[in-house]
Design an enzyme around this catalytic site. Structure first.
Site, short mmCIF file in Angstrom:
data_model
loop_
_atom_site.label_atom_id
_atom_site.label_comp_id
_atom_site.label_asym_id
_atom_site.label_seq_id
_atom_site.Cartn_x
_atom_site.Cartn_y
_atom_site.Cartn_z
N ASP A 24 0.80 -1.00 -0.04
CA ASP A 24 -0.04 -0.05 -0.13
C ASP A 24 0.93 1.18 0.07
O ASP A 24 1.59 1.42 1.17
CB ASP A 24 -0.88 -0.06 1.37
CG ASP A 24 -2.17 0.95 1.17
OD1 ASP A 24 -2.02 1.63 0.11
OD2 ASP A 24 -2.92 1.11 1.94
N ASP A 132 -2.73 2.42 -5.95
CA ASP A 132 -1.59 2.50 -5.25
C ASP A 132 -1.65 1.35 -4.35
O ASP A 132 -1.29 1.60 -3.24
CB ASP A 132 -1.86 3.69 -4.34
CG ASP A 132 -3.13 3.71 -3.66
OD1 ASP A 132 -4.04 3.09 -3.98
OD2 ASP A 132 -3.33 4.63 -2.41
N GLU A 133 -2.36 0.25 -4.80
CA GLU A 133 -2.50 -1.06 -3.82
C GLU A 133 -2.51 -2.03 -4.59
O GLU A 133 -3.09 -2.32 -5.64
CB GLU A 133 -3.92 -0.65 -2.99
CG GLU A 133 -3.93 -1.86 -1.82
CD GLU A 133 -5.45 -1.68 -1.50
OE1 GLU A 133 -5.99 -2.36 -0.57
OE2 GLU A 133 -5.97 -0.71 -1.60
#
Length: 445
Positions: A24, A132-133
């Site tokens: 993350d 973003d993960e």
């Protein structure tokens, strides 16, 4: 057969053997802005969706941890954020101020592509959840075995390696959780933000979860948490000790699922989000260079690597492109479209070097080579001669990422049901969109 195991191996033992990483990116949009403007490091940064410099409309897409100290949160109106933390240029000498920037999704996708390139290099199975993960299954690459003379596991070493590569090669921070299942890895990555690394080995998941607030259990949102509080359930341990039949009566099938997750049970396999739309490799120079031969040598090596990766995956490509990053952090892309799909390493090299010639005298921080518009058919592979005559127009697919990078889920009856994990911009496709063969991300500022 579904749920089939090897003789003598229980379902639980098989699940515990799995090694899952949840990666993350911390305050990703703000981290990207700091990458472009290093002077923002350590300063309060607010990135606004629908925000324009000097205005007070829009909403907070993300806020750095320094900005959060002033009560600024995602999805908050920019006007409210400005009341709590005025723009740095408007702040009085004795008052704190923040740096406000509008969302620049094309730039963020470009940075995300570099991060996800690393993730795909570090794991055979990657599930990209958002810009973003991502989840990584590294079961076949490491083990839960501890290092001799140390309490750390080999799996922890992989998690640390991923973090260090992202920091070193891209320049943005990431938090990583390592656990035997997806939900525990997700909780672990959230546990020590920012820039954290939390490892939860098999056999210790329920103990790790027990003291945490029930809101930390993956899938429990504000509405469900309030209902659980009415039942006397405050922690994950309380949820794990609850009567599963009562939970099912109150929350339906999700009650049993959340009960299992609080106990550290999650049999879901990490599944990839689909075939890539492109493949790319990038390399940064120790310092910006104008050396034409040095740049050409690196691009030649990258072209060979990308072509080999495409061939190993049975992929042909219709577009060949390069990326050139010039100081301070201007990302330039060029692409050449072909008249049909090819598998031709020499052509990749020739096209990449030809496109690079435009930047012959430019100081360069990083270069990359990409093949895109991939085809995974069983058709005869071909090569094209005279590529110079191919169309110079490359129109490539792009997926718009969510506007709020880390916005809380809306408070509605279904607010805490995890959103469907939609396929996102390919790890190697983001930030490379080319129109008429030439695009600089600066065009989208």
């Amino acid at each position: 057969m579904a749920g089939e195991t090897l003789p003598g191996v229980t379902r639980k033992e098989r699940a515990d053997a799995r090694i899952v990483l949840h990666v993350d990116m911390d305050c990703f949009y703000a981290s990207c802005e700091r990458l472009r403007e290093p002077e923002l490091r350590g300063e309060p940064v607010v990135v606004g969706m629908g925000y324009e410099a000097g205005e007070s409309f829009g909403a907070v897409a993300t806020a750095s941890y320094e900005a959060r100290e002033y009560g600024i949160d995602s999805a908050q109106p920019i006007s409210q954020a400005l009341e709590r933390l005025p723009q740095i240029e408007n702040a009085a000498d004795d008052e704190p101020g923040g740096h406000y920037r509008p969302v620049d999704m094309e730039f963020y996708k470009s940075v995300a592509s570099e991060v996800k390139e690393i993730l795909h290099d570090c794991a055979d199975v990657v599930r990209e959840v958002s810009i973003d993960e991502a989840y990584l299954d590294v079961t076949d690459r490491t083990a839960w075995q501890t290092v001799e003379g140390d309490d750390r596991t080999l799996a922890e070493g992989v998690g640390r390696h991923v973090k260090q590569r992202i920091s070193r090669e891209v320049g943005v921070p990431a938090s990583v959780g390592v656990a035997p299942n997806m939900s525990a890895a997700k909780v672990a990555s959230d546990h020590d933000k920012p820039n954290g690394l939390v490892v939860v080995p098999p056999g210790s998941v329920s103990e790790f979860l027990a003291p945490l607030s029930v809101t930390e259990v993956h899938g429990v949102g504000p509405v469900t948490a309030r209902k659980m509080a009415e039942m006397g359930i405050q922690t994950a341990g309380d949820l794990a000790a609850a009567d599963p039949s009562t939970l099912e009566e109150r929350f339906g099938s999700r009650g049993r699922e959340l009960y299992d997750r609080a106990r550290g049970v999650d049999d879901r396999a990490v599944t990839p989000t689909g075939r890539p739309k492109s493949l790319s490799r990038e390399s940064a120079f120790a310092e910006a260079t104008e050396d034409t031969e040095e740049k050409a040598n690196v691009v030649t090596a990258l072209a060979a690597d990308v072509a080999e990766r495409a061939r190993s995956r049975g992929a042909m490509y219709r577009t060949i492109g390069i990326k050139v990053v010039t100081p301070p952090y201007d990302v330039n892309t060029r692409a050449q479209s072909l008249s049909g799909p090819v598998d031709d390493p020499e052509l990749v090299r020739e096209v990449a070097l030809d496109l690079l010639s435009e930047f012959e005298d430019a100081a360069t921080r990083k270069v990359g080579v990409r093949v895109s518009n991939l085809s995974f058919t069983d058709a005869d592979q071909s090569s094209l001669d005279g590529w110079e005559g191919a169309s110079a127009s490359a129109t490539e697919d792009a997926t718009t990422a969510g506007a709020m990078e880390d916005a809380p889920v809306a408070d509605s009856p279904a607010e805490d049901i995890p959103a469907a994990e939609q396929p996102t911009e390919d790890a190697e496709d983001s930030g490379w969109a080319a129109e008429n063969g030439q695009v600089s991300l600066g065009d989208f500022d």
